[in-house]
Design a protein around this motif. Sequence first.
Motif, PDB file in Angstrom:
ATOM      1  N   GLY A   1      51.425  43.867  15.830  1.00 40.72           N
ATOM      2  CA  GLY A   1      51.452  45.327  15.783  1.00 40.72           C
ATOM      3  C   GLY A   1      50.265  45.900  15.038  1.00 40.72           C
ATOM      4  N   ALA A   2      49.908  45.269  13.915  1.00 44.60           N
ATOM      5  CA  ALA A   2      48.758  45.723  13.130  1.00 44.60           C
ATOM      6  C   ALA A   2      47.458  45.554  13.916  1.00 44.60           C
ATOM      7  CB  ALA A   2      48.678  44.945  11.818  1.00 44.60           C
ATOM      8  N   PHE A   3      47.315  44.430  14.612  1.00 43.74           N
ATOM      9  CA  PHE A   3      46.115  44.194  15.410  1.00 43.74           C
ATOM     10  C   PHE A   3      46.008  45.220  16.534  1.00 43.74           C
ATOM     11  CE2 PHE A   3      44.072  42.002  19.082  1.00 43.74           C
ATOM     12  CZ  PHE A   3      42.787  41.920  18.552  1.00 43.74           C
ATOM     13  N   ALA A   4      47.144  45.534  17.139  1.00 43.82           N
ATOM     14  CA  ALA A   4      47.154  46.530  18.220  1.00 43.82           C
ATOM     15  C   ALA A   4      46.661  47.879  17.718  1.00 43.82           C
ATOM     16  CB  ALA A   4      48.562  46.664  18.803  1.00 43.82           C
ATOM     17  N   TYR A   5      47.154  48.291  16.551  1.00 42.80           N
ATOM     18  CA  TYR A   5      46.749  49.594  16.019  1.00 42.80           C
ATOM     19  C   TYR A   5      45.290  49.577  15.571  1.00 42.80           C
ATOM     20  CZ  TYR A   5      47.149  54.050  13.583  1.00 42.80           C
ATOM     21  OH  TYR A   5      46.971  55.351  13.171  1.00 42.80           O
ATOM     22  N   LEU A   6      44.840  48.445  14.999  1.00 45.90           N
ATOM     23  CA  LEU A   6      43.433  48.323  14.611  1.00 45.90           C
ATOM     24  C   LEU A   6      42.514  48.489  15.818  1.00 45.90           C
ATOM     25  CD1 LEU A   6      41.902  45.802  12.140  1.00 45.90           C
ATOM     26  CD2 LEU A   6      40.887  46.018  14.405  1.00 45.90           C
ATOM     27  N   VAL A   7      42.866  47.834  16.918  1.00 43.63           N
ATOM     28  CA  VAL A   7      42.069  47.933  18.141  1.00 43.63           C
ATOM     29  C   VAL A   7      42.069  49.365  18.669  1.00 43.63           C
ATOM     30  CG1 VAL A   7      41.989  47.253  20.587  1.00 43.63           C
ATOM     31  CG2 VAL A   7      42.344  45.520  18.807  1.00 43.63           C
ATOM     32  N   ALA A   8      43.234  50.015  18.628  1.00 43.08           N
ATOM     33  CA  ALA A   8      43.334  51.393  19.122  1.00 43.08           C
ATOM     34  C   ALA A   8      42.480  52.342  18.291  1.00 43.08           C
ATOM     35  CB  ALA A   8      44.791  51.851  19.113  1.00 43.08           C
ATOM     36  N   VAL A   9      42.529  52.195  16.958  1.00 43.52           N
ATOM     37  CA  VAL A   9      41.746  53.071  16.081  1.00 43.52           C
ATOM     38  C   VAL A   9      40.248  52.824  16.270  1.00 43.52           C
ATOM     39  CG1 VAL A   9      41.213  53.629  13.670  1.00 43.52           C
ATOM     40  CG2 VAL A   9      43.588  53.342  14.386  1.00 43.52           C
ATOM     41  N   THR A  10      39.853  51.571  16.472  1.00 41.82           N
ATOM     42  CA  THR A  10      38.447  51.258  16.723  1.00 41.82           C
ATOM     43  C   THR A  10      37.971  51.949  17.993  1.00 41.82           C
ATOM     44  OG1 THR A  10      38.694  49.082  15.661  1.00 41.82           O
ATOM     45  CG2 THR A  10      36.767  49.405  17.068  1.00 41.82           C
ATOM     46  N   ASN A  11      38.767  51.858  19.054  1.00 37.86           N
ATOM     47  CA  ASN A  11      38.422  52.529  20.308  1.00 37.86           C
ATOM     48  C   ASN A  11      38.370  54.043  20.136  1.00 37.86           C
ATOM     49  OD1 ASN A  11      38.311  50.694  22.883  1.00 37.86           O
ATOM     50  ND2 ASN A  11      39.919  49.818  21.614  1.00 37.86           N
ATOM     51  N   ARG A  12      39.367  54.575  19.425  1.00 40.06           N
ATOM     52  CA  ARG A  12      39.482  56.021  19.237  1.00 40.06           C
ATOM     53  C   ARG A  12      38.292  56.583  18.473  1.00 40.06           C
ATOM     54  NH1 ARG A  12      44.427  57.439  15.681  1.00 40.06           N
ATOM     55  NH2 ARG A  12      45.490  56.280  17.339  1.00 40.06           N
ATOM     56  N   SER A  13      37.870  55.896  17.401  1.00 37.19           N
ATOM     57  CA  SER A  13      36.837  56.434  16.516  1.00 37.19           C
ATOM     58  C   SER A  13      35.419  56.037  16.904  1.00 37.19           C
ATOM     59  CB  SER A  13      37.122  55.997  15.067  1.00 37.19           C
ATOM     60  OG  SER A  13      37.214  54.590  14.972  1.00 37.19           O
ATOM     61  N   SER A  14      35.271  55.228  17.936  1.00 37.08           N
ATOM     62  CA  SER A  14      33.927  54.747  18.309  1.00 37.08           C
ATOM     63  C   SER A  14      32.995  55.883  18.726  1.00 37.08           C
ATOM     64  CB  SER A  14      34.029  53.710  19.431  1.00 37.08           C
ATOM     65  OG  SER A  14      34.696  54.255  20.561  1.00 37.08           O
ATOM     66  N   MET A  15      33.521  56.918  19.390  1.00 41.22           N
ATOM     67  CA  MET A  15      32.659  58.000  19.846  1.00 41.22           C
ATOM     68  C   MET A  15      32.136  58.846  18.697  1.00 41.22           C
ATOM     69  SD  MET A  15      31.037  59.117  22.383  1.00 41.22           S
ATOM     70  CE  MET A  15      31.811  58.068  23.627  1.00 41.22           C
ATOM     71  N   GLY A  16      32.860  58.877  17.581  1.00 36.47           N
ATOM     72  CA  GLY A  16      32.366  59.598  16.418  1.00 36.47           C
ATOM     73  C   GLY A  16      31.072  58.995  15.909  1.00 36.47           C
ATOM     74  N   ILE A  17      31.004  57.664  15.875  1.00 31.88           N
ATOM     75  CA  ILE A  17      29.785  56.978  15.445  1.00 31.88           C
ATOM     76  C   ILE A  17      28.693  57.113  16.500  1.00 31.88           C
ATOM     77  CG2 ILE A  17      28.818  54.698  14.900  1.00 31.88           C
ATOM     78  CD1 ILE A  17      30.552  55.902  12.691  1.00 31.88           C
ATOM     79  N   ALA A  18      29.090  57.138  17.777  1.00 31.88           N
ATOM     80  CA  ALA A  18      28.114  57.190  18.872  1.00 31.88           C
ATOM     81  C   ALA A  18      27.748  58.618  19.274  1.00 31.88           C
ATOM     82  CB  ALA A  18      28.679  56.440  20.085  1.00 31.88           C
ATOM     83  N   SER A  19      28.195  59.624  18.510  1.00 33.04           N
ATOM     84  CA  SER A  19      28.011  61.025  18.924  1.00 33.04           C
ATOM     85  C   SER A  19      26.536  61.408  19.042  1.00 33.04           C
ATOM     86  CB  SER A  19      28.733  61.963  17.955  1.00 33.04           C
ATOM     87  OG  SER A  19      28.319  61.727  16.620  1.00 33.04           O
ATOM     88  N   LEU A  20      25.723  61.027  18.060  1.00 28.87           N
ATOM     89  CA  LEU A  20      24.298  61.367  18.140  1.00 28.87           C
ATOM     90  C   LEU A  20      23.619  60.613  19.279  1.00 28.87           C
ATOM     91  CD1 LEU A  20      23.318  61.501  14.342  1.00 28.87           C
ATOM     92  CD2 LEU A  20      23.769  63.403  15.902  1.00 28.87           C
ATOM     93  N   ALA A  21      23.997  59.334  19.458  1.00 27.47           N
ATOM     94  CA  ALA A  21      23.436  58.551  20.566  1.00 27.47           C
ATOM     95  C   ALA A  21      23.861  59.135  21.909  1.00 27.47           C
ATOM     96  CB  ALA A  21      23.899  57.093  20.459  1.00 27.47           C
ATOM     97  N   ALA A  22      25.105  59.641  21.994  1.00 28.05           N
ATOM     98  CA  ALA A  22      25.588  60.248  23.231  1.00 28.05           C
ATOM     99  C   ALA A  22      24.837  61.539  23.548  1.00 28.05           C
ATOM    100  CB  ALA A  22      27.094  60.528  23.120  1.00 28.05           C
ATOM    101  N   THR A  23      24.510  62.317  22.519  1.00 24.14           N
ATOM    102  CA  THR A  23      23.746  63.554  22.717  1.00 24.14           C
ATOM    103  C   THR A  23      22.402  63.248  23.373  1.00 24.14           C
ATOM    104  OG1 THR A  23      24.787  64.531  20.754  1.00 24.14           O
ATOM    105  CG2 THR A  23      22.798  65.600  21.580  1.00 24.14           C
TER     106      THR A  23
END
Length: 443
Positions: A13-35
């Motif tokens: 369960g913990a691994f599942a949530y870790l993976v989900a949060v990583t996927n969810r927050s990845s665009m925040g880090i990639a926001s400038l690159a996406a621009t």
Amino acid sequence: MKNRSATLVMIAGAFAYLVAVTNRSSMGIASLAATERFDVTAAALSTLAVVQLIAYAVMQIPVGILLDRFGAKKLLISGAVLMSIGQLIVAFSESITPAVIGRLLVGAGDAFVFISMIRLVNGWYVGKQATRMQGLLTNVGQLGQAVSAIPFAFVLVHLGWNLSFMWLAVITLILVFVSFALVVDDREGSHAGARPETLRHAFKLLGENIRHPGVRLAFWTHFCLQSAPSVFLLLWGYPFLVQGQGISPANASLLLSLFTVIGFFVSPQIAKFAHSHPHRRSNLVYLFISLIALAWGLIVAMPGRAPFWMIILLVVVLAASGPASMIAFDYSKSFVDKNRLGTANGFINVGGFSATFIMMFFAGMILDVYKSYQASIGNQVSLYSLEGFRWAMSVEFVALAIGITFFSIERRKTRKKKEEEQGIILRPLHVVARERLYAKRPK
């Protein structure tokens, strides 16, 4: 009992949530690159995060119904497949349209994970143990923010857009096999008879849940406390720190990764307070709402760039309010039977994420409008200027004002219901504190 230890199920369960949060927050880090990659405005960029969160929010109630009917294991596998496909689409997107579709799938898959993890905890633990385990698994899952802030950011810089998102897709696919091998829904096994047998029955249970003021109280708790850190982490925090406040990308990533560290310290204390003082959880919610307003108020009121200590204060407050939002799910298990928690928690989860995507979108619009206005009067400013962010982040105060108003209304109704049904009369905290203070004084 099925042949699985609680530890193995909780690890999955913990691994599942870790993976989900990583996927969810990845665009925040990639926001400038996406621009740069897609050459888009702030409002257009915000759609990458907004559609993801809209999909997440819209799916919560259907997923809650499915969870009550089919259990956590099947939903975790389904969510992992959707997120993996979504990240592969993002990896090979050359324009923003397919990337938006990819992030929509990521959001839909993400919707399956969190409430399934909460359901696993309540299927294997009760009472104080459930509260502590819920906090622990949430903290472990939040390590996904650190994964996206440091390893993912490193891969993005050194290996590029395609390989970094492909890397996420592969890690997410591993979750399918972990869930299949380790997850069992309940310690006592599956009680099909206790689950809703038809969709009509499921919607009836949903209606009963929503009509309970305690469930609505939990909704507004999540609305106020979860949205503030999510807006910061999932999209606007990184550009705000780097281009608005002039902090280096490395230090900005470090600040975002602090969310996880702070959560590990704060979460157990919140869980302990919630268990020891269940009738005073609302006071803790009021405290955190006040701290968020204060921290953002100091930043917005500064005429120039904020001193570093003020940035640290903001990060600490936002990082602590994430674990504090879990009080919402502590409320739900106080008012709702375990076999109906899926629909209740799905509804509650809509609260925080609906506030998040609305604030994200309006913040992006304000950034674009501010730049256009400055250009119209002959001033050339960057898309992510400090003054633009000062106006954009003010949407937080509107959300808090709405949230605290409805939270207070439902708090009053919940307390009235407790008084009528259980005879519990809660006196104001300041009255109790004054009486105890006087009692300790020497006669």
